[in-house]
Each structure stands twice: as structure tokens, then as C-alpha cells.
Design an enzyme around this catalytic site. Structure first.
Site, mmCIF file in Angstrom:
data_model
loop_
_atom_site.group_PDB
_atom_site.id
_atom_site.type_symbol
_atom_site.label_atom_id
_atom_site.label_comp_id
_atom_site.label_asym_id
_atom_site.label_seq_id
_atom_site.Cartn_x
_atom_site.Cartn_y
_atom_site.Cartn_z
ATOM 1 N N GLU A 1 0.861 -1.201 0.000
ATOM 2 C CA GLU A 1 0.000 0.000 0.000
ATOM 3 C C GLU A 1 0.886 1.236 0.000
ATOM 4 O O GLU A 1 1.873 1.302 0.732
ATOM 5 C CB GLU A 1 -0.900 -0.002 1.243
ATOM 6 C CG GLU A 1 -1.818 1.208 1.284
ATOM 7 C CD GLU A 1 -2.914 1.092 2.332
ATOM 8 O OE1 GLU A 1 -3.598 0.053 2.394
ATOM 9 O OE2 GLU A 1 -3.064 2.055 3.108
ATOM 10 N N TYR B 1 -11.786 -5.216 10.067
ATOM 11 C CA TYR B 1 -11.172 -4.761 11.322
ATOM 12 C C TYR B 1 -11.057 -5.905 12.326
ATOM 13 O O TYR B 1 -12.025 -6.226 13.020
ATOM 14 C CB TYR B 1 -12.013 -3.602 11.903
ATOM 15 C CG TYR B 1 -12.106 -2.467 10.904
ATOM 16 C CD1 TYR B 1 -11.174 -1.436 10.913
ATOM 17 C CD2 TYR B 1 -13.061 -2.481 9.882
ATOM 18 C CE1 TYR B 1 -11.210 -0.439 9.939
ATOM 19 C CE2 TYR B 1 -13.101 -1.492 8.908
ATOM 20 C CZ TYR B 1 -12.171 -0.476 8.947
ATOM 21 O OH TYR B 1 -12.200 0.505 7.976
#
Ligand code: FAD
Length: 286
Positions: free
Chosen positions: A17, A144
Site C-alpha cells: 500500500e 477490522y
């Protein structure tokens, strides 16, 4: 190539990323960063998208185009929806289509009191459903392991995640975590709820103290005693903290690979040296 196809043909997947640099000057350096990151041959590179109204957002698409056409790797474009209406999102989707970009990480985005919230999208699942309707894109979503900070409970968060996959999300990328047991527990709960999309583990090598304070305050990741001990011991020694942070991340990844994780998503912080050190540490394990 669609990211879904990569997951169907390869395990474990390794992705990076990056974020668009905040300053114009820094943008000029992005080619050097991309060249080094791409030479490490990740399976795809995701590019973050600033919260609504940010001028860096067109840079997200520009950088994704470079990854695709200059470096011949797959980009995954992050797209947030809370501060955009359908027309604006459609405009971005058209640009992506015209650029041959096939992969979108559909996100809600954080609530920002300084930026006007629009009414067309309330959750990432609304965006995923819209993107699916608008074109032949692969759609990824966020998840999450320690529960999203706004969710009423872990159970509710998983049920909402299930809705997200039912809206067209075929691949999940996790928030960073430092305790693998929390990730394994989350994966078990997701599977039990009927979520079968591949779940990539988000790994953030912590190489300086400011970074950890910022990340933990933003996402609330819990810090295992082993991690805190390391930070305490090396916080005033820059080089040692760098080495320790890399070693901790490699240790996490080795354990994840031993547990047959679908993929590792490395938050590179635009630092090719970090990515290189991690890749060297796991080169025979992939
Ligand atoms: P959602 O999936 O919509 O979830 C948000 C909250 O709403 C959760 O508490 C969820 O339980 C709840 N919820 C979901 N659906 C429903 C429903 N139908 N009914 C009721 N409640 C519901 N932010 C950026 O601005 N730019 C980025 O590039 C970016 N990249 C990220 C990459 C990763 C891998 C991750 C993990 C996060 C990223 N974020 C980014 C941060 C993200 O935007 C925030 O965490 C945001 O607060 C939630 O986004 P989401 O897409 O997970 O939201």
C-alpha cells in the site's frame, strides 16, 4: 487483471500500500519510489485516497495509472464515498474505466467534521453496490480484526461486514494489527458468519515512535507486551528501532504464512527500504 483472479491462482498473495505524497514536490519523487517497490514484484499495489475534497485524490488515479501502464503491475484504487455524490463517484469510475483500471477498494472514509457529508452513500456497502452496478470492476473492502471503532459490538461489526460482501466485495484487507491471535480469532468469526472472501492481513512495520503513537490513536490497535517492551527498549535508538520494527513485522508474517493466510498487505509508508527488508526476510517463504 482482476485481484480476485490473483487470489484464485496464487497463495499467499503479497501486496503493498502506498499513499499519494502530500506536496507537489514530493509527487516528483513518486517515480523513484514506485520503481523500487515494483522491482520487488508484489502481486498488486493499492493507492490510498484522501478524505473528501482533498486535492490529492486525482493523484491517486494518476499514480494508479503509472503502476498499471508504466510498471505493468495491478493497481487497487482506494475510493471513499461519504463526501461524494453519485455523479462525482460515477465521474471517477469512468476515468478508471478509461484508464483500464479494474480494481477498487470501496471505503466509507472517516467522518470529517470539516468536510461536507453528502447523502448518497452511508456505508462502504452502498458504494460497493453502486460500483458493481456501474461496471465490471473487482471490488475489495476493509475489515477490522479488533472491530471498527464506531461499531456497537464485534458481533454487529461482523454482520455489517457480511452485508458488505453481499453487496459485491470479493476480497478483504484488514486494518493493521500487532497481535496475530486477534486476527485468527477475527477470521474464525468471519467464516462462522458465512464470509468466505479471502482476507489479507494488514501489516505495518513500525520503524519510529511517532508513527506508532499516531497509528494507535487513529485505529486503536492493541499492543502486545512483547511489542511494547521492544518499543521501550529501542525508542531512543533510531537504527535499532528500525531493525527491531522490521524483525517484529517479519516474525508476524512468518506466523501468518504458517497459518496459511490468503495474503499479506504491507503498509509500506512509501518507504522502499522497509518493503525491501521485509521481502528479503520472507523471500523463500512465498
Ligand atoms: P464501513 O464498512 O461502511 O463501516 C463503517 C462503520 O459502519 C462500521 O462501524 C460498521 O460496523 C458500520 N456499518 C457498516 N455497514 C453498516 C450498515 N449497513 N448498517 C449499520 N452500520 C453499518 N480511509 C481513507 O480516507 N482513505 C483510504 O485510502 C483508506 N484506506 C483504508 C485501507 C484499509 C485497509 C483500511 C482498513 C482502512 C482504510 N481507510 C481509508 C479508513 C476507513 O475509511 C475508515 O476506517 C472508516 O472509518 C470506515 O471505512 P469502511 O469502508 O470500513 O466503512
Amino acid at each position: 487483471m482482476k485481484i480476485q483472479t490473483i487470489f484464485e491462482t496464487k497463495k499467499p498473495v503479497l501486496s503493498f500500500e502506498i499513499f499519494p505524497p502530500k506536496k507537489e514536490i514530493a509527487l516528483k519523487n513518486i517515480d523513484g519510489i514506485l520503481e523500487e517497490l515494483c522491482s520487488l514484484q508484489p502481486d498488486f499495489i493499492s493507492v490510498t485516497f484522501g478524505a473528501g475534497g482533498s486535492s490529492v485524490n486525482n493523484q491517486t488515479v494518476e499514480i494508479a495509472k503509472k503502476i498499471k501502464h508504466q510498471y505493468h503491475l495491478e493497481p487497487l484504487v482506494h475510493l471513499t464515498c461519504l463526501n461524494y455524490n453519485k455523479q462525482e463517484i460515477s465521474g471517477i469510475l469512468e476515468e478508471l474505466k478509461d484508464s483500464g483500471i479494474e480494481n477498487i477498494l470501496a471505503l466509507r472514509g472517516d467522518v470529517n467534521p470539516d468536510v461536507e457529508k453528502k447523502d448518497d452513500f452511508h456505508y462502504a456497502s452502498d458504494l460497493a453496490a453502486f460500483v458493481k452496478m456501474k461496471g465490471d470492476f473487482h471490488i475489495s473492502g476493509a475489515c477490522y480484526p479488533e472491530t471498527h471503532i464506531e461499531a456497537g459490538s464485534a458481533k454487529v461489526d461482523i454482520l455489517n461486514l457480511k452485508k458488505k460482501t453481499e453487496s459485491g466485495v470479493d476480497h478483504l484487507v484488514s486494518q493493521l494489527f500487532f497481535d496475530n491471535e486477534l486476527f485468527y480469532d477475527f477470521c474464525d468469526r468471519a467464516r462462522a458468519a458465512g464470509i468466505d472472501a479471502p482476507i489479507e492481513a494488514g501489516i505495518m512495520p513500525v520503524i519510529n515512535k511517532a508513527q506508532i503513537e499516531k497509528m494507535v490513536s487513529l485505529c486503536g490497535a492493541s499492543l502486545p507486551a512483547k511489542f511494547s517492551k521492544m518499543m521501550q527498549k529501542y525508542e531512543n535508538n533510531k537504527e535499532a528501532l528500525f531493525d527491531a520494527g522490521i524483525a517484529y513485522a517479519i516474525d508476524q508474517i512468518v506466523d501468518l504464512l504458517a497459518h496459511d493466510v490468503a495474503g499479506i498487505h504491507l503498509f509500506t509508508m512509501n518507504n522502499p527500504l522497509v518493503a525491501r527488508r521485509i521481502c528479503e526476510g520472507i523471500k523463500t517463504l512465498r
